[in-house]
Write a protein that holds these residues in place. Structure first.
Motif, short mmCIF file in Angstrom:
data_model
loop_
_atom_site.label_atom_id
_atom_site.label_comp_id
_atom_site.label_asym_id
_atom_site.label_seq_id
_atom_site.Cartn_x
_atom_site.Cartn_y
_atom_site.Cartn_z
N ALA B 279 6.72 -26.39 -20.32
CA ALA B 279 6.74 -25.15 -19.52
C ALA B 279 8.02 -24.36 -19.76
CB ALA B 279 6.60 -25.48 -18.04
N LEU B 281 8.45 -21.65 -17.52
CA LEU B 281 8.59 -21.10 -16.17
C LEU B 281 7.89 -22.10 -15.27
CD1 LEU B 281 7.45 -17.36 -16.18
CD2 LEU B 281 9.74 -18.21 -15.70
N ILE B 282 8.54 -22.52 -14.20
CA ILE B 282 7.84 -23.46 -13.32
C ILE B 282 8.42 -23.38 -11.91
CG2 ILE B 282 9.27 -25.51 -13.82
CD1 ILE B 282 6.52 -27.06 -14.04
N GLU B 286 5.26 -26.90 -8.19
CA GLU B 286 4.52 -27.47 -9.32
C GLU B 286 5.30 -28.62 -9.95
OE1 GLU B 286 3.59 -24.88 -12.63
OE2 GLU B 286 2.22 -26.36 -13.50
N GLU B 338 12.70 -20.12 -14.64
CA GLU B 338 13.06 -20.31 -16.05
C GLU B 338 14.10 -21.42 -16.19
OE1 GLU B 338 13.93 -16.54 -17.84
OE2 GLU B 338 14.56 -17.48 -19.73
#
Lengths: 361, 361
Positions: B279, B281-282, B286, B338
């Motif tokens: 990823a 962006l997380i 999540e 980010e």
């Protein structure tokens, strides 16, 4: 040839390099024709249906369709093989599900398919990778002339070629492109673009045409009106104005994403690759959706080590009939989910590097 | 010590090996105490609040709390540092958000935290990795005795220790465990298990106690009733019946998953690792959710190359204040997304192998 051997072949239109291949998956043109002196199929007796099927099968065997040619008897084929032909875009779902004598002649590396007893006596299709409407049309005309050397088609000097459904009367020509519009989807502009297309009397459909929903950001756009326009007009408006217009929309959306949402874009694409490489169970819808992200990544040069050819092939292979023919056994949806994940994982780690390149444009 | 330096320390309770560490993240015991002769906080004048805070700060400085000790002035701390203390479970969210003179003494590698002027004058907490309620309680008693050597607490021979909220009157003791119940969540039995816990007068909460929702399958389970039960009774019922009961529930659910849904389980865990490693962006929700899947995978020996210690540390590091202190700047939620993805990616590829092991059995 056994139909299940199709899974081992690479259709011409699946190759990775093609004009405008970054947005246009494939181009298709098809003609509808009916034999003079025979009723339309819905009015045929069983004997007449058999007579038409037999006659056309024989004719198709001798007219000299280009390249290696085979004829599949769709009536005799088992349901999985019919589904296989649908997944490869060689017959329509309608023809697969119909009853009675019917078939398809396939030639030229699957670029040519001639359906017998679908909605009309004959449906001639030319399918090519990327934006190649001209070449599809030229080949279609050549095939039409070839067939007219052996057959007499129902024709009215007032209406043109007569077809079972009035929307095909006239030229009997339909042209379509399969477009990958994932940036428009991501920016939410897709509805606007599709509305504009519909306002221009275009039909927008899913991967398998009429009655199917778009999956994985793939949209089939085709002309609707045939009556009152010449073939040349249909082709040239579609080729010169409509398709370039949509491509330009998509191109701008991609540019905007790269500029304004680069990280979000990279995130999506990176996750898509990771999930495809790691899943142990996956549906065909999710696979198509993730492959679509990879396809976008590839065209924006955000993905390394995977070729467009691999994505094209996987898009075909992960479909139910292909999957079952590849593994050589019938499977429940749950078993398919597992086999699909295994196939994708292997393909993306092993063969993923072959066939790189994302076409001109 | 600067509070932001906390991000560079590894709290004792985050270590990867601990009793029942495959289900029990941590154990906690805490006492509520108030100074005799002073009003409860809600009735204190500003001068009295300052007097209590000063007196307790001085006392805590000289009683000899175990290990390296520091006192954080929560009133003077900036909001991000307060949030940092909450994320490390050293103060409650209520204390972070309150007003007026207040603070916390932290000792013994963060295993000991003594909040001053939270809801009561003193809240003494002992926090340890895994199932260690006995050891928490023993240490808490030792600290209570230590403090009683310097302070006189409000006590009624009829009610026991007096506290601001009646639910704490009596022993003032609350014990809790942080449980990882992801198999029960996955099988859908979690509601039943939590209902049973509530029927036994237990409170079930999220990662940060009162008023927080469970995230990443982590549930804090604590006793509710203190009045009328001896400390020994509270501890032993909780330790010998309640917690083992829930652990057994979870263990059976894991067994059932391994037996009946092994592929689905592997799929989830494999995807979780892949997404965390890819990823860009997380969100923290999540991340917690995916780390939780990895934690389950680790305990079922379905994951290689990542230690429980790494998962524990990441669970802490990805929280907003930690993230901002680690990067050394304040960030918008999008920037945090980010930075969080970058941190997780690096940690799981580089340091991921350290501290393997998932605790006893």
């Amino acid at each position: 040839m056994k139909l299940s051997d199709l899974t081992r072949r690479r259709a011409e239109w699946l190759r990775g390099t093609a004009p405008m291949g970054h947005v246009v998956i494939s181009s298709r043109a098809r003609l509808a024709r009916n034999l003079a002196g025979m009723p339309f199929l819905s009015r045929c007796s069983p004997e007449q249906l058999s007579e038409i099927a037999e006659r056309l099968r024989r004719t198709l065997g001798k007219v000299g369709l280009p390249g290696e040619t085979f004829y599949a008897d769709v009536e005799a084929a088992d349901p999985l093989d019919r589904q296989l032909l649908v997944e490869r875009h060689l017959i329509s779902r309608q023809q697969a599900d119909a009853k009675g004598p019917r078939g398809v002649a396939v030639a030229s590396g699957e670029a040519v398919a001639v359906m017998v007893n679908e909605e009309d006596h004959l449906r001639v299709q030319v399918l090519r990778a990327g934006l190649q409407l001209d070449s599809c049309y030229a080949e279609l005309r050549r095939l039409d002339a070839l067939l007219e050397g052996h057959l007499t088609f129902a024709f009215s000097s007032r209406f043109g070629y007569l077809t079972a459904c009035p929307t095909n009367v006239g030229t009997g020509l339909r042209v379509s492109v399969m477009l990958h519009l994932s940036a428009l989807k991501m920016t939410g502009e897709i509805e606007k673009a599709l509305r504009a297309a519909r306002d221009m009397h275009l039909a927008v459909r899913g991967l398998h045409g009429e009655g199917t929903e778009p999956t994985g950001d793939l949209f089939q756009v085709s002309n609707q009106v045939t009556l009152g326009k010449s073939e040349v007009e249909i082709i040239s408006e579609f080729r010169d104005q409509i398709v370039p217009g949509i491509i330009e929309y998509e191109r701008r959306a991609r540019e905007a994403l790269l500029k304004n949402r680069r990280i979000a874009l990279q995130d999506r694409i990176s996750r898509a690759g990771a999930v495809l490489r790691s899943a142990r169970l996956i549906s065909s819808e999710e696979t198509m959706f993730l492959l679509s992200q990879l396809r976008l990544g590839l065209s924006l040069e955000l993905v390394d080590g995977i070729g467009l050819e691999t994505i094209n092939e996987l898009s075909l292979m992960v479909q139910p009939a292909h999957l079952q023919r590849l593994t050589g056994r019938e499977m429940s949806p749950a078993e398919r989910g597992e086999a699909r994940a295994d196939l994708v994982r292997k393909r993306l780690s092993a063969g993923g590097k072959a066939g790189s390149g994302n076409g001109g444009g």
